[in-house]
Design an enzyme around this catalytic site. Structure first.
Site, PDB file in Angstrom:
ATOM      1  N   GLY A 195      34.095  -3.063  47.280  1.00 46.79           N
ATOM      2  CA  GLY A 195      34.717  -2.272  45.907  1.00 46.79           C
ATOM      3  C   GLY A 195      33.615  -1.390  45.469  1.00 46.79           C
ATOM      4  CB  SER A 196      33.603   1.305  44.073  1.00 47.01           C
ATOM      5  OG  SER A 196      34.869   1.563  43.838  1.00 47.01           O
ATOM      6  CB  THR A 197      34.600   0.048  39.277  1.00 46.05           C
ATOM      7  OG1 THR A 197      34.606   1.319  39.694  1.00 46.05           O
ATOM      8  CG2 THR A 197      34.610   0.130  37.753  1.00 46.05           C
TER       9      THR A 197
END
Length: 229
Positions: A195-197
């Site tokens: 994931g990225s946030t």
């Protein structure tokens, strides 16, 4: 004669190495990876290809799943819940949303910003809907956002929340503390798998010392200075 033989062996080895590099172009050959930085070792385009076919390089998975020891600073204040770059600190209805963007090369284990009690663990997006619309910028930027919101009650800072946000491309989120459990400052909360946030929700009154554009480390970097004034 010996010199000629050595030169021929060297040329043969160089030919093999160049051939291995050419067959994998534009990605680095196996022999070259160890000499490169993580970003060059595993280019973004190649990682996105692995996301689609599921055939991740074992070396990248080992690097991605690293979980180094972290020690919170002695100074009072909230610590960053994730490694990454602060991209926003917008305020809405008395709540500040500190948004941390993670890359494929950041460490992906999240940590608690403060000591307290886990009130709820709220997953959403199981049916490809975020449940809140697209009014938050950190949700607008996601394709089919999937998230888990961990709400924490603390004595020093009031109620906090940490959102682990991913998308349909990589929608596996692990949360380790259970509802009602007590956690320590800097304790591991969970992991977003590719994931990225990560978003830290905190009262607007807290004196923020981190700034947009700053890189932070989970469990170590102070994002506020002390408790509510």
């Amino acid at each position: 004669m010996t010199t000629l033989a050595v030169q021929l062996v060297v040329l043969l080895l160089l030919s093999i190495l160049i051939g291995m590099w050419a067959t994998r172009f534009p990605y680095p050959a196996p022999w070259l990876r160890r000499f490169l930085s993580p970003k060059l070792r595993w280019p973004e385009r190649q990682i996105r290809g692995w996301l689609q076919n599921g055939r991740f390089h074992p070396g990248f998975l080992g690097f991605f799943n690293r979980d180094p020891h972290r020690v919170p600073p002695p100074e009072a204040g909230l610590v960053a819940p994730a490694d990454g770059l602060i991209t926003s600190a917008e305020v809405r209805d008395g709540v500040r949303y500190l948004v941390i963007a993670l890359t494929f090369w950041d460490m992906h284990v999240q940590r608690s910003p403060a000591a307290g009690r886990v009130v709820t663990v709220e997953p959403s997006g199981d049916q490809l809907m975020d449940g809140e619309g697209r009014d938050f910028s950190f949700l607008r930027e996601k394709h089919c956002p999937v998230q888990t919101r961990i709400v924490i009650d603390t004595e020093e800072f009031g109620r906090l929340a940490v959102r682990l946000i991913t998308s349909i491309a990589a929608r596996r989120i692990e949360v380790w503390p259970e509802e009602g459990s007590m956690i320590e400052r800097g304790q591991r909360l969970g992991r977003i798998l590719l994931g990225s946030t990560v978003v830290l929700e905190m009262p607007e009154a807290l004196p923020v010392c981190a700034v947009v554009g700053q890189r932070v480390c989970a469990g170590e970097t102070l994002v506020t200075a002390g408790a509510t004034p």
